[in-house]
Scaffold this active site. Structure first.
Site, short mmCIF file in Angstrom:
data_model
loop_
_atom_site.label_atom_id
_atom_site.label_comp_id
_atom_site.label_asym_id
_atom_site.label_seq_id
_atom_site.Cartn_x
_atom_site.Cartn_y
_atom_site.Cartn_z
N HIS A 126 0.75 -1.18 0.06
CA HIS A 126 0.00 -0.03 -0.06
C HIS A 126 0.73 1.43 -0.02
CE1 HIS A 126 -2.88 2.73 1.69
NE2 HIS A 126 -3.94 2.07 0.86
N GLU A 170 1.45 -6.67 3.36
CA GLU A 170 -0.22 -6.88 3.61
C GLU A 170 -0.31 -8.51 3.68
OE1 GLU A 170 -2.59 -4.36 0.90
OE2 GLU A 170 -0.91 -3.25 0.46
N SER A 174 -4.99 -5.44 -0.82
CA SER A 174 -5.94 -4.38 -0.82
C SER A 174 -6.47 -4.46 -2.41
CB SER A 174 -5.62 -2.93 -0.55
OG SER A 174 -4.83 -2.27 -1.29
N ASP A 199 0.22 -5.89 7.58
CA ASP A 199 -0.86 -5.03 7.57
C ASP A 199 -2.09 -5.95 7.40
OD1 ASP A 199 -3.05 -3.42 6.70
OD2 ASP A 199 -1.58 -2.00 5.59
N HIS A 202 -7.06 -5.88 5.16
CA HIS A 202 -8.24 -6.47 4.60
C HIS A 202 -8.52 -7.98 4.96
CE1 HIS A 202 -8.77 -3.06 1.97
NE2 HIS A 202 -7.43 -2.90 2.00
N LYS A 233 -12.71 -0.90 7.66
CA LYS A 233 -13.10 -2.05 6.65
C LYS A 233 -14.17 -2.90 7.44
CE LYS A 233 -9.47 -0.42 4.35
NZ LYS A 233 -8.44 0.49 4.75
C1 LIG Z 1 -3.72 -2.34 3.20
C2 LIG Z 1 -4.08 -0.88 3.58
N1 LIG Z 1 -3.59 -0.50 4.62
C3 LIG Z 1 -3.86 0.65 5.10
C4 LIG Z 1 -4.63 1.48 4.54
C5 LIG Z 1 -5.29 2.90 5.11
O1 LIG Z 1 -6.01 2.72 6.21
P1 LIG Z 1 -7.17 3.81 6.49
O2 LIG Z 1 -8.16 3.75 5.47
O3 LIG Z 1 -7.40 3.56 7.86
O4 LIG Z 1 -6.37 5.17 6.48
C6 LIG Z 1 -5.50 1.13 3.54
C7 LIG Z 1 -6.67 1.64 2.83
O5 LIG Z 1 -7.19 1.77 1.94
C8 LIG Z 1 -5.26 -0.37 3.07
O6 LIG Z 1 -5.84 -0.73 1.91
#
Ligand SMILES: Cc1ncc(COP(=O)(O)O)c(C=O)c1O
Length: 382
Positions: A126, A170, A174, A199, A202, A233
């Site tokens: 991301h 991740e 995403s 992360d 999702h 989410k």
């Molecule tokens: C993998 C991932 N990390 C972090 C974020 C950011 O999160 P936030 O929407 O709480 O800023 C997103 C947002 O879409 C994301 O897809």
């Protein structure tokens, strides 16, 4: 406005226009009754009655805003309660609640690595992590998406006695909806002793017996050094948290992260809603199973209709189209049939990999599924 600046802005926007990647804001009114398969409300909790009540109660008790940054007076009982609940949920001892996942990722990847360190990152991580890494000054090396053989090759060449190596990924990606083999990553970590940032934005709500994500599903939470969770989410709220096994990390970030220190803190209502969501998610076993089954079945049916969809069971179904204009056109055609999906284009994804992004809700009705399939059938035949 200054003429030179105006020309600069216009030329960048014109280039975006030419490449079919210029964006514009528009109002999406839920009352229009579109079937929304573009939001990340994977368990349908954003409109849940218990969450709404938790939000109303929190506003009655704490008001509408935290009205200060957390180190001044913004960190209140609702934030503390959320922190305790997510620590127990994921099996971590320490943590921080943040205003957003974007801020959390930026802070971690800006503050922890230094110039002399190396960050190995999946090629598709991301934007929030990439910008953090770039501003840390650390050396960034990217491994091919979910390719852990490639990661191991990089680990072999970068892990030296005196060097600190970070690995950032991740769990569920995403924009692609796939995920790496976290069990193998945990094995690699044992061997190469890197610092692991995961992360789970999702994956939360969708995987694991308690629904906390893929670290739980793979049984690797103990090996993860920083787990990032977002509230916006599956948890139906907004905000984020990071979890650690070592309190030094939490202490350090609270002392050094501008994103945390110099910003009005998350409204207590968001924390209270997320705490209520964790309780719901923990007991939503059958809903989770239903969602994953639905994901697999829908992918099979979409492939039968001729769409390029990879297999899997995550809540994100990515439909490869390649061309940015095509993605916009297809999304518009689905919208004309009452269905909202994301048209994802560069720079969000690499050039030539534009796609439709369909985000599922585990409780999608049969009627909605059929509506989507009919629309996809009609659009693909045109
Ligand atoms: C993998 C991932 N990390 C972090 C974020 C950011 O999160 P936030 O929407 O709480 O800023 C997103 C947002 O879409 C994301 O897809």
């Amino acid at each position: 406005m200054n003429e030179r600046l105006r020309e600069r802005l216009e030329s960048v926007l014109a280039e975006r226009e030419r490449s079919g990647t210029r964006r514009g804001l528009r109002v999406i009114d839920p009352q229009l009754g579109l079937l929304n398969l573009a939001s990340n409300d994977y368990l349908g909790l954003a409109g849940n009655a218990k969450l709404k009540k938790a939000g109303r109660d929190a506003i009655d008790r704490y008001g509408c805003s935290s009205s200060a940054s957390p180190l001044i007076s913004g960190f209140g009982p609702a934030h503390k309660e959320l922190l305790e609940s997510v620590k127990a949920w994921h099996g971590f001892e320490h943590g921080i609640v943040w205003n957003s996942g974007y801020a959390a990722n930026q802070a971690i990847l800006r503050q922890l690595p230094r110039k002399e360190d190396v960050v190995l990152a999946d090629r598709l991580i991301h934007n929030s992590m990439i910008t953090g890494i770039l501003s840390s000054g650390a050396r960034l090396a990217r491994y091919r998406h979910c390719d852990l053989d490639h990661l191991e090759t990089l680990l072999r060449s970068h892990c030296k006695e005196d060097r600190l190596v970070f690995v950032a990924t991740e769990s569920v990606f995403s924009m692609d909806g796939d995920y790496p083999d976290l069990a193998r990553m945990a094995e690699l970590k044992k061997q190469y002793r890197f610092f692991w940032i995961l992360d789970e934005a999702h994956a939360m709500g969708w995987y694991g017996d308690k629904g906390s994500g893929l670290a739980e599903f793979f049984g690797v939470a103990k090996q993860v050094d920083v787990l990032v969770g977002t509230l916006g989410k599956a948890l139906g709220s907004t905000g984020a948290y990071t979890l650690f096994h070592d309190n030094n990390l939490s202490d350090y970030l609270v002392n050094l992260s501008g994103e945390f220190i110099y910003s009005t803190y998350l409204p207590p209502v968001c924390a209270a809603i997320a705490s209520a969501a964790v309780l719901q998610v923990e007991k939503s076993h059958s809903l989770r199973e239903q969602g994953r089954r639905l994901s697999t079945e829908m992918r099979d049916r979409m492939r039968e209709l001729g769409w390029d969809v990879c297999s899997g069971d995550s809540p994100i179904i990515s439909v490869s189209l390649g061309d940015a204009d095509m993605a916009v056109k297809m999304a518009a055609e689905l919208e004309a049939r009452g269905i909202l999906v994301g048209a994802i284009r560069p720079p969000t994804v690499p050039e030539g990999t534009s796609r439709l992004r369909i985000s599922l809700k585990a409780n999608l009705s049969e009627e909605s599924v059929e509506k989507l399939m009919r629309a996809l059938g009609a659009v693909s035949c045109e």
